[in-house]
Design a protein around this motif. Structure first.
Motif, PDB file in Angstrom:
ATOM      1  N   GLY A 585       0.767  -1.174   0.180  1.00 45.30           N
ATOM      2  CA  GLY A 585       0.049   0.041   0.133  1.00 45.30           C
ATOM      3  C   GLY A 585       0.835   1.231   0.024  1.00 45.30           C
ATOM      4  N   CYS A 586       0.534   2.146  -0.947  1.00 39.23           N
ATOM      5  CA  CYS A 586       1.352   3.455  -0.979  1.00 39.23           C
ATOM      6  C   CYS A 586       0.647   4.621  -0.538  1.00 39.23           C
ATOM      7  CB  CYS A 586       1.785   3.535  -2.339  1.00 39.23           C
ATOM      8  SG  CYS A 586       3.011   2.385  -2.998  1.00 39.23           S
ATOM      9  N   ALA A 587       1.521   5.796  -0.570  1.00 32.27           N
ATOM     10  CA  ALA A 587       0.906   7.012  -0.001  1.00 32.27           C
ATOM     11  C   ALA A 587      -0.122   7.741  -0.747  1.00 32.27           C
ATOM     12  CB  ALA A 587       2.116   7.823   0.214  1.00 32.27           C
ATOM     13  N   ASP A 588      -0.371   7.157  -2.000  1.00 33.17           N
ATOM     14  CA  ASP A 588      -1.722   7.795  -2.739  1.00 33.17           C
ATOM     15  C   ASP A 588      -2.642   6.982  -2.825  1.00 33.17           C
ATOM     16  OD1 ASP A 588      -0.309   5.810  -4.286  1.00 33.17           O
ATOM     17  OD2 ASP A 588      -0.689   6.730  -6.126  1.00 33.17           O
ATOM     18  N   ASP A 589      -2.697   6.045  -1.820  1.00 38.18           N
ATOM     19  CA  ASP A 589      -3.725   4.920  -1.505  1.00 38.18           C
ATOM     20  C   ASP A 589      -3.822   4.092  -2.518  1.00 38.18           C
ATOM     21  OD1 ASP A 589      -4.260   6.472   0.925  1.00 38.18           O
ATOM     22  OD2 ASP A 589      -5.902   7.588  -0.010  1.00 38.18           O
ATOM     23  N   SER A 590      -2.930   3.926  -3.399  1.00 37.67           N
ATOM     24  CA  SER A 590      -3.214   2.803  -4.386  1.00 37.67           C
ATOM     25  C   SER A 590      -2.467   1.543  -3.837  1.00 37.67           C
ATOM     26  CB  SER A 590      -2.052   3.100  -5.731  1.00 37.67           C
ATOM     27  OG  SER A 590      -0.822   3.297  -5.285  1.00 37.67           O
ATOM     28  N   VAL A 591      -2.548   0.432  -4.490  1.00 40.49           N
ATOM     29  CA  VAL A 591      -2.183  -0.880  -4.035  1.00 40.49           C
ATOM     30  C   VAL A 591      -1.434  -1.679  -5.243  1.00 40.49           C
ATOM     31  CG1 VAL A 591      -2.959  -3.253  -3.233  1.00 40.49           C
ATOM     32  CG2 VAL A 591      -3.842  -1.333  -2.114  1.00 40.49           C
ATOM     33  N   TYR A 592      -0.339  -2.261  -4.880  1.00 45.79           N
ATOM     34  CA  TYR A 592       0.467  -3.247  -5.882  1.00 45.79           C
ATOM     35  C   TYR A 592       0.538  -4.682  -5.190  1.00 45.79           C
ATOM     36  CZ  TYR A 592       2.221   1.470  -7.863  1.00 45.79           C
ATOM     37  OH  TYR A 592       2.276   2.388  -8.527  1.00 45.79           O
ATOM     38  N   ILE A 593       0.128  -5.602  -6.232  1.00 49.07           N
ATOM     39  CA  ILE A 593       0.136  -6.889  -5.830  1.00 49.07           C
ATOM     40  C   ILE A 593       1.255  -7.798  -6.343  1.00 49.07           C
ATOM     41  CG2 ILE A 593      -1.421  -9.144  -5.529  1.00 49.07           C
ATOM     42  CD1 ILE A 593      -3.637  -7.240  -5.606  1.00 49.07           C
ATOM     43  N   TRP A 594       2.234  -8.306  -5.899  1.00 50.96           N
ATOM     44  CA  TRP A 594       3.304  -8.760  -6.457  1.00 50.96           C
ATOM     45  C   TRP A 594       3.162 -10.280  -5.976  1.00 50.96           C
ATOM     46  CZ3 TRP A 594       6.935  -5.994  -9.282  1.00 50.96           C
ATOM     47  CH2 TRP A 594       6.887  -4.927  -8.992  1.00 50.96           C
ATOM     48  N   GLU A 595       3.538 -11.229  -7.044  1.00 52.94           N
ATOM     49  CA  GLU A 595       3.673 -12.775  -6.969  1.00 52.94           C
ATOM     50  C   GLU A 595       5.193 -12.954  -6.631  1.00 52.94           C
ATOM     51  OE1 GLU A 595       3.466 -16.708  -6.690  1.00 52.94           O
ATOM     52  OE2 GLU A 595       4.776 -15.698  -8.140  1.00 52.94           O
ATOM     53  N   ILE A 596       5.369 -13.423  -5.158  1.00 47.86           N
ATOM     54  CA  ILE A 596       6.663 -13.595  -4.835  1.00 47.86           C
ATOM     55  C   ILE A 596       7.549 -14.724  -5.506  1.00 47.86           C
ATOM     56  CG2 ILE A 596       7.910 -14.164  -2.679  1.00 47.86           C
ATOM     57  CD1 ILE A 596       5.539 -13.073  -1.053  1.00 47.86           C
ATOM     58  N   GLU A 597       6.690 -15.655  -5.858  1.00 47.01           N
ATOM     59  CA  GLU A 597       7.898 -16.610  -6.371  1.00 47.01           C
ATOM     60  C   GLU A 597       8.297 -16.387  -7.691  1.00 47.01           C
ATOM     61  OE1 GLU A 597       9.096 -19.400  -5.499  1.00 47.01           O
ATOM     62  OE2 GLU A 597       7.575 -20.340  -3.781  1.00 47.01           O
ATOM     63  N   THR A 598       7.598 -15.598  -8.559  1.00 44.05           N
ATOM     64  CA  THR A 598       8.067 -15.430  -9.915  1.00 44.05           C
ATOM     65  C   THR A 598       8.520 -14.002 -10.021  1.00 44.05           C
ATOM     66  OG1 THR A 598       5.608 -14.466 -10.588  1.00 44.05           O
ATOM     67  CG2 THR A 598       6.250 -16.913 -10.868  1.00 44.05           C
ATOM     68  N   GLY A 599       8.101 -13.053  -8.939  1.00 42.40           N
ATOM     69  CA  GLY A 599       8.506 -11.685  -8.891  1.00 42.40           C
ATOM     70  C   GLY A 599       7.894 -10.678  -9.998  1.00 42.40           C
ATOM     71  N   THR A 600       6.709 -11.163 -10.301  1.00 49.37           N
ATOM     72  CA  THR A 600       5.947 -10.394 -11.208  1.00 49.37           C
ATOM     73  C   THR A 600       4.859  -9.559 -10.655  1.00 49.37           C
ATOM     74  OG1 THR A 600       4.777 -12.338 -11.705  1.00 49.37           O
ATOM     75  CG2 THR A 600       6.151 -12.021 -12.934  1.00 49.37           C
ATOM     76  N   LEU A 601       4.535  -8.461 -11.214  1.00 51.65           N
ATOM     77  CA  LEU A 601       3.370  -7.456 -10.714  1.00 51.65           C
ATOM     78  C   LEU A 601       1.938  -8.079 -11.243  1.00 51.65           C
ATOM     79  CD1 LEU A 601       2.421  -4.780  -9.132  1.00 51.65           C
ATOM     80  CD2 LEU A 601       2.744  -3.742 -11.372  1.00 51.65           C
ATOM     81  N   GLU A 602       1.265  -8.446 -10.534  1.00 51.05           N
ATOM     82  CA  GLU A 602      -0.094  -9.364 -10.677  1.00 51.05           C
ATOM     83  C   GLU A 602      -0.941  -8.124 -11.122  1.00 51.05           C
ATOM     84  OE1 GLU A 602      -0.832 -12.450 -11.079  1.00 51.05           O
ATOM     85  OE2 GLU A 602       0.935 -12.965 -11.035  1.00 51.05           O
ATOM     86  N   ARG A 603      -1.001  -7.316 -10.120  1.00 53.60           N
ATOM     87  CA  ARG A 603      -1.999  -6.298 -10.306  1.00 53.60           C
ATOM     88  C   ARG A 603      -1.903  -4.660  -9.661  1.00 53.60           C
ATOM     89  NH1 ARG A 603      -7.423  -8.814  -7.531  1.00 53.60           N
ATOM     90  NH2 ARG A 603      -8.368  -6.543  -8.290  1.00 53.60           N
ATOM     91  N   HIS A 604      -2.325  -3.641 -10.088  1.00 54.52           N
ATOM     92  CA  HIS A 604      -2.362  -2.629  -9.632  1.00 54.52           C
ATOM     93  C   HIS A 604      -3.521  -1.773  -9.526  1.00 54.52           C
ATOM     94  CE1 HIS A 604      -1.188   1.983 -10.211  1.00 54.52           C
ATOM     95  NE2 HIS A 604      -1.228   1.852  -9.083  1.00 54.52           N
ATOM     96  N   GLU A 605      -4.014  -1.468  -8.403  1.00 55.58           N
ATOM     97  CA  GLU A 605      -5.473  -1.113  -8.100  1.00 55.58           C
ATOM     98  C   GLU A 605      -5.181   0.401  -7.417  1.00 55.58           C
ATOM     99  OE1 GLU A 605      -7.645  -2.160  -9.507  1.00 55.58           O
ATOM    100  OE2 GLU A 605      -7.511  -4.111  -9.967  1.00 55.58           O
ATOM    101  N   THR A 606      -6.429   1.194  -7.516  1.00 58.10           N
ATOM    102  CA  THR A 606      -6.668   2.355  -6.800  1.00 58.10           C
ATOM    103  C   THR A 606      -7.962   2.387  -6.537  1.00 58.10           C
ATOM    104  OG1 THR A 606      -6.896   3.573  -8.801  1.00 58.10           O
ATOM    105  CG2 THR A 606      -4.735   3.737  -8.043  1.00 58.10           C
ATOM    106  N   GLY A 607      -8.376   3.403  -5.447  1.00 60.65           N
ATOM    107  CA  GLY A 607      -9.676   3.775  -5.341  1.00 60.65           C
ATOM    108  C   GLY A 607     -10.281   2.765  -4.438  1.00 60.65           C
ATOM    109  N   GLU A 608     -11.788   2.358  -4.699  1.00 61.07           N
ATOM    110  CA  GLU A 608     -12.363   1.328  -3.911  1.00 61.07           C
ATOM    111  C   GLU A 608     -11.806   0.174  -3.846  1.00 61.07           C
ATOM    112  OE1 GLU A 608     -15.409   0.396  -1.369  1.00 61.07           O
ATOM    113  OE2 GLU A 608     -14.650   2.409  -1.869  1.00 61.07           O
ATOM    114  N   ARG A 609     -11.399  -0.340  -5.193  1.00 55.96           N
ATOM    115  CA  ARG A 609     -10.773  -1.676  -5.156  1.00 55.96           C
ATOM    116  C   ARG A 609      -9.609  -1.607  -4.434  1.00 55.96           C
ATOM    117  NH1 ARG A 609     -12.122  -4.908  -9.488  1.00 55.96           N
ATOM    118  NH2 ARG A 609     -13.344  -4.221 -10.914  1.00 55.96           N
ATOM    119  N   ALA A 610      -8.735  -0.838  -4.370  1.00 60.54           N
ATOM    120  CA  ALA A 610      -7.726  -0.849  -3.576  1.00 60.54           C
ATOM    121  C   ALA A 610      -7.968  -0.966  -2.002  1.00 60.54           C
ATOM    122  CB  ALA A 610      -6.735   0.407  -3.647  1.00 60.54           C
ATOM    123  N   ARG A 611      -8.909  -0.267  -1.538  1.00 61.03           N
ATOM    124  CA  ARG A 611      -9.514  -0.305  -0.141  1.00 61.03           C
ATOM    125  C   ARG A 611      -9.936  -1.757   0.150  1.00 61.03           C
ATOM    126  NH1 ARG A 611     -14.109  -0.245   2.758  1.00 61.03           N
ATOM    127  NH2 ARG A 611     -15.366  -0.226   0.890  1.00 61.03           N
TER     128      ARG A 611
END
Length: 664
Positions: A585-611
């Motif tokens: 979770g970042c200071a602009d209220d956005s969310v990043y979802i990372w897959e740990i095993e592969t190191g890939t960025l799965e999703r980036h969400e903002t707003g209500e979805r991030a909450r």
């Protein structure tokens, strides 16, 4: 049998940082309260001679303080309320320093007003709150539970500022607010109490667009009960409270931005700017100056009705009487306020707090006047003070333990501690220093050497270790065994400004491994929760100042993931054990979802979805940066539910005061 743990703070010669973000003076005019970017509050004694002295530091917030307000009738209970960026709210007893109530809500408040109508409502009253959410929240002043809200029938929006109007003329209390879009809204307060208690919707009774943005302050003139001052960042305006007709607009000059203002007398206004300057104006009647025929109401001309039916609007203009002196090259931004004492010696005081931790007071004359030639008179600074001034004045310590160790190892100089870790099970105090060294000593003996008479004998016998491996300042420390008993008791982690993380054996003083992250300074070292394991082991999370996050596997001595795509500072880390996801979770209220095993960025969400995503994960860790953030981040109009980490509440005395207080 109940056991208690007494916290003891050992201050060095340098005062702790206290970057002021909010300031108020209590109703009894004896205490200044400041909130800080670091999360702590400071209580300052204020004498009748307007002299300042720091009294106590109150620890109860794990994020920056956004606003302060009184929370009771101060003559009966000396309570104030503080709110933080992560939704924490605390009610404090200013006399004892105790935190009497705490709650964490999914709202970031920017302003709070206390309201109590003794003959119409029961309980301790309400806290009317506004901030980065729609309309106005009503919170119980005793329990900090949400009671209800004032709602908008049209254009619901975030509220920038508000004030409560107590009108003796119409015997009605009203709430006035200005939204981020510049819309003025008015709710009836006293007549809405029953509806609120019965959970019925209460809507505004009138509204008006003010045609300006970035409202900073709204104030009702209690002296005339006719004028309304509204301060925007680039102008300030005066309205007729009866019909909200515009009487005056004064535009900012020389690139200054207005930050607030007050009606200090009938037709006399105090305006201040974000760089700490302030100006006192007298409102004059333009028609009277022109010699026109006019009618007066409360000293101001009222509308005239010519033969052709047109209406000549009320018109006034400001005359600058005084300005306050300000020392140049001061830190920005300033937070300022005004106090009109109702008790002896009946002072009128303008006060300010700076990000550097300095408080400044100006004594405003009862009748401000300009110079004989009509130019504005300058009001000098009455008092200015900082925490460091307290330390310098009382000189309660001569040399800290760390300074003593520093002298042993290099013969001169002073070690600056930049991070520390206490290990109760080993009675170890670990201090990371600015020069890259790490000092380990016995915590109890270190305390004895500082606090007890004859401490020099203890100091001479103190054993300590010095770990050398960093070439830059040590910014963070972590003792993994203190969080999970399954990890090796000898392991300790340290991070530095050069993004190097070292795994130590604190018993043998050996470096087990160095992780070179090639990122920014390591600001936080966190460990995954017990139920989240990868390859059978818990993992370490490193948060860096360049907004990147790295995951380290200690057993394998490897870096599993280095996430670098965050555009804003990292504020929260959450774990999803089923899917092996790291949620950032970042200071602009956005969310990043990372897959740990592969190191890939799965999703980036903002707003209500991030909450929603943040609320779905129970295990959360707040990230508190040790480096200042240079600029304000862009805020989305969504509310993030932030779960606070455990935090010990209570006051710590400042030098010169021998007071012990406990927290509820």
């Amino acid at each position: 049998m109940r056991t208690s743990l007494q916290a003891v703070a050992l201050w060095g010669q340098k005062a702790p940082p206290h970057s002021i973000t909010a300031i108020m003076i209590t109703d009894d005019q004896r205490t200044i309260v400041t909130g800080s970017q670091e999360g702590q509050l400071c209580l300052w004694n204020l004498s009748h001679e307007l002299k300042i002295s720091a009294k106590e530091l109150l620890f109860g917030h794990s994020a920056s303080v956004t606003c302060l307000a009184r929370a009771r009738d101060f003559s009966k209970q000396p309570y104030i309320v503080s709110a933080a960026e992560n939704g924490e709210m605390c009610v404090w007893n200013v006399t004892s320093g105790q935190c009497v109530e705490k709650a964490t809500l999914p709202y970031r408040h920017t302003a709070i007003c206390y309201y109590h109508c003794s003959f119409r409502m029961t309980g301790e009253g309400w806290l009317l709150c506004c901030g980065e959410y729609q309309d106005v929240l009503i919170i119980d002043a005793k329990t900090l539970a949400v009671v209800h809200s004032f709602r908008s029938s049209q254009f619901p929006d975030w509220i920038n500022c508000m004030c409560i109007v107590h009108s003796m003329r119409i015997q009605e209390d009203s709430l006035l607010v200005v939204s981020v879009a510049g819309e003025l809204k008015v709710w009836d307060l006293s007549s809405s109490i029953n509806s609120i208690q019965e959970k019925r919707d209460v809507y505004e009774k009138e509204s008006k667009f003010l045609e300006s943005l970035n409202c900073q302050t709204i104030r009702f003139c209690t002296y005339t009960e006719r004028l309304l001052l509204v301060v925007f960042s680039k102008c300030w305006k005066v309205y007729d409270y009866c019909d909200f007709s515009l009487l005056l607009t004064e535009v900012s000059r020389n690139g200054q931005f207005f930050a607030g203002g007050e009606m200090i007398a009938a037709h006399r206004i105090l305006i201040w700017t974000e760089d700490g300057h302030s100006y006192i104006y007298q409102l004059l009647n333009r028609w009277a100056q022109m010699g026109a025929v006019y009618k007066t109401f409360s000293g101001l001309s009222k509308s005239l009705y010519p033969v052709d039916g047109r209406v000549l609007k009320e018109s006034i203009y400001p005359h600058l009487l005084c300005s306050t002196s300000v020392q140049e090259n001061k830190s920005r931004p300033f937070v300022m306020g005004y106090m009109n004492e109702r008790k002896e010696p009946f002072y009128k005081v303008l006060f300010s707090g700076e990000v550097s931790g300095r408080i400044t007071l100006w004594h405003i004359p009862d009748v401000p006047v300009s110079k004989f030639d009509g130019s504005p008179r300058e009001i000098p600074v009455t008092t200015t003070w900082t925490l460091q001034d307290n330390f310098d004045k009382h000189d309660t310590v001569s040399q800290s333990i760390i300074d003593y160790f520093s002298g042993l190892k290099d013969g001169a100089g002073t070690a600056v501690v930049t991070s520390s870790e206490y290990i109760p099970s080993l009675d170890k105090l670990i201090c990371g220093c600015e020069d890259g060294t790490i000092i380990i000593t016995q915590a109890l003996n270190a305390a004895k050497a500082r606090l007890l008479e004859g401490g020099s004998l203890v100091k001479d016998s103190l054993s300590h270790k010095v770990l050398k491996g960093h070439h830059q300042s040590v910014t963070s420390l972590l003792y993994p065994h203190g969080l999970s008993s399954k990890l090796d008791q000898s392991w300790m982690l340290s991070g530095d400004l050069d993004s190097c993380v070292i795994l130590w054996d604190i018993f043998t003083e050996e470096i087990l491994h160095k992780f070179f992250l090639e990122a920014g300074a390591v600001t936080s070292l966190l460990m995954s929760p017990e139920k989240f394991k990868l390859r059978g082991e818990q993992i370490i999370c490193c948060v860096c100042s360049d907004h990147s996050v790295a995951l380290l596997h200690l057993e394998g001595k490897s870096c599993l993931l280095h996430a670098r795509k965050h555009f804003f500072p990292v504020r929260m880390i959450k774990w999803h054990p089923v899917e092996n996801f790291l949620i950032v979770g970042c200071a602009d209220d956005s969310v990043y979802i990372w897959e740990i095993e592969t190191g890939t960025l799965e999703r980036h969400e903002t707003g209500e979805r991030a909450r929603i995503i943040l609320n779905c994960c129970d295990d959360s860790q707040l990230v508190k940066s040790v480096l200042p953030i240079a600029s304000e981040t862009l805020k989305h109009k969504s509310i993030e539910q932030r779960s606070s980490s455990p935090y010990q509440l209570g006051p710590l005395p400042c030098p010169s005061l021998q007071v012990e207080s406990s927290c509820k």
